[in-house]
Design an enzyme around this catalytic site. Structure first.
Site, short mmCIF file in Angstrom:
data_model
loop_
_atom_site.label_atom_id
_atom_site.label_comp_id
_atom_site.label_asym_id
_atom_site.label_seq_id
_atom_site.Cartn_x
_atom_site.Cartn_y
_atom_site.Cartn_z
N ARG A 126 50.50 20.55 9.90
CA ARG A 126 51.74 21.32 9.98
C ARG A 126 51.44 22.73 9.48
O ARG A 126 50.70 22.92 8.50
CB ARG A 126 52.84 20.71 9.10
CG ARG A 126 53.51 19.48 9.71
CD ARG A 126 54.36 19.80 10.95
NE ARG A 126 54.97 18.61 11.52
CZ ARG A 126 54.45 17.86 12.49
NH1 ARG A 126 53.29 18.18 13.03
NH2 ARG A 126 55.10 16.82 12.96
N GLU B 126 55.94 28.68 13.91
CA GLU B 126 55.72 28.35 15.33
C GLU B 126 57.00 28.09 16.11
O GLU B 126 57.00 28.20 17.34
CB GLU B 126 54.79 27.13 15.46
CG GLU B 126 55.42 25.81 15.00
CD GLU B 126 54.50 24.62 15.19
OE1 GLU B 126 53.32 24.72 14.81
OE2 GLU B 126 54.97 23.59 15.71
N HIS C 103 50.21 23.77 19.30
CA HIS C 103 50.69 22.43 18.92
C HIS C 103 50.50 21.42 20.06
O HIS C 103 51.46 20.82 20.54
CB HIS C 103 52.16 22.49 18.47
CG HIS C 103 52.51 21.41 17.49
ND1 HIS C 103 53.32 21.59 16.41
CD2 HIS C 103 52.13 20.10 17.42
CE1 HIS C 103 53.44 20.46 15.73
NE2 HIS C 103 52.71 19.54 16.35
#
Ligand code: NAD
Length: 331
Positions: A234, A263, A295
């Protein structure tokens, strides 16, 4: 049961429709993310399905509780974006997909290491332009290097196994040590020792208050100079400004990230025709020794099938009034 799916992409639609075939689930696919602005769209639905960058804050949960929503089925493992105590107070259950394909993320972390080290991204472009020179592509053998794994849960363990196959020496830090990991030669050490002794550090712990900015100024100061940092977990695990300073001083030798703390405003969308407003991100991508992917660690056929199947199972259990196998409880 009617379920609203927030932040829907074409692949979510494809895999969820296939997994729910033959069940009573009727999907309503909503393209925008769940935010305070879009929360009213959830009001007719008893169950909604969310992902990593949906905002499931206290304010959003309050809005959901004004409608019919009683279940949030996360189509991911992490739930750091959910204000769990507030969900609990409001009687909204949260379920997730605790494990789908740990291989997908672990293999992506290895891909980031190989690409940063051997510069495949640069070689690909060079060769296509008829440039077969090698300067600037110099890498190092992974064999014999020390790799530090922070968080040896499902993904961290697979990552350790793969790196063991490369002939790396493995160090790890976790608040719960995994016996299985020792099979792959992992030696558990205090965090500071892992930071100081590793040539490559890969983050596989969840984002929690205790792990937020785990890689910040102090930790970066303790690194072996020139260490490679990999983050597929993360974004909030790394203080991006501190990482930028570490890259500028050379204390961080290279950085590979699949996740970024801000993000939500960028990832999963095509922004190629927009001016990026995030100056920190814009600075980050100027470094020749930084590799960012948007991601995509989870993004394999196998993982998407597993995510959709478990999400449907979670929804079916809820519809049947059963105990939720994958409920996220307030600890
Ligand atoms: P997991 O729960 O199996 O393992 C997490 C490990 O972190 C556990 O062993 C836990 O003890 C450890 N941990 C907890 N607090 C810690 C701390 N303070 N310091 C060190 N270790 C700590 O989770 P997993 O399935 O291996 O997933 C790891 C993370 O990967 C998830 O939290 C998620 O954020 C991330 N993830 C990313 C993607 C992606 O697409 N990039 C996909 C799935 C998961």
């Amino acid at each position: 049961m009617e379920v609203a799916v927030f932040g829907t992409k074409s692949y979510d639609r494809q895999f969820l429709l296939a997994a729910a075939d033959g069940t009573d689930i009727e999907w309503t696919f909503i393209e925008p993310r769940l935010t305070e602005t879009t929360a009213p769209l959830a009001s007719p639905f008893e169950a909604i399905c969310c992902f990593v960058n949906d905002e499931i804050s206290s304010a959003v949960l309050q809005k959901l509780s004004e409608g019919r929503t009683k279940l949030i089925a996360m189509r991911c493992a992490g739930y750091n974006n959910v204000d769990l105590p507030v969900a609990h107070e409001l009687g909204i259950q949260v379920a997730r997909v605790p494990a789908y394909s740990p291989y997908a993320v672990a293999e992506h972390a290895v891909g980031l290491i190989l690409t940063l080290n051997r510069k495949y991204h640069k070689a690909y472009n060079r060769v296509r332009e008829g440039d077969f020179s090698l300067s600037g592509l110099l890498g190092f053998d992974l064999h014999g290097k020390t790799v530090g794994v922070i968080g040896t849960g499902k993904i961290g363990q697979i990552f350790a196994r793969i790196m063991h196959g490369f002939g790396c020496d493995l160090l790890a830090f976790d608040v719960h040590e995994a016996e299985d990991c020792r099979k792959w030669g992992v030696k558990y050490k205090p965090l500071d020792e892992v930071l100081a002794q590793s040539d490559i550090i890969s983050l596989h712990c969840p984002l929690l208050p205790a792990t937020r900015h785990l890689i910040g100024e102090a930790a970066i100061g303790k690194l072996k100079p020139g260490a490679m940092i990999i983050n597929t977990s993360r974004g909030g695990l790394i203080n991006t400004m501190a990482a930028i300073n570490g890259l500028k001083s050379g204390q961080i030798g290279s950085l590979g990230i699949d996740v970024y703390e801000e993000e939500a405003e960028l990832f999963f969308e095509d922004k190629s025709q927009s001016v990026i407003q995030d100056d920190v991100f814009a600075r980050l991508v100027t470094f020749p020794n930084v590799l960012v992917t948007g991601h995509q660690g989870f993004f394999t056929q196998n993982a998407l099938e597993a995510i959709a199947q478990v999400t449907v199972q979670n929804l079916n259990e809820f519809a049947a009034g059963e105990e939720l196998t994958n409920e996220v409880k307030v600890s």
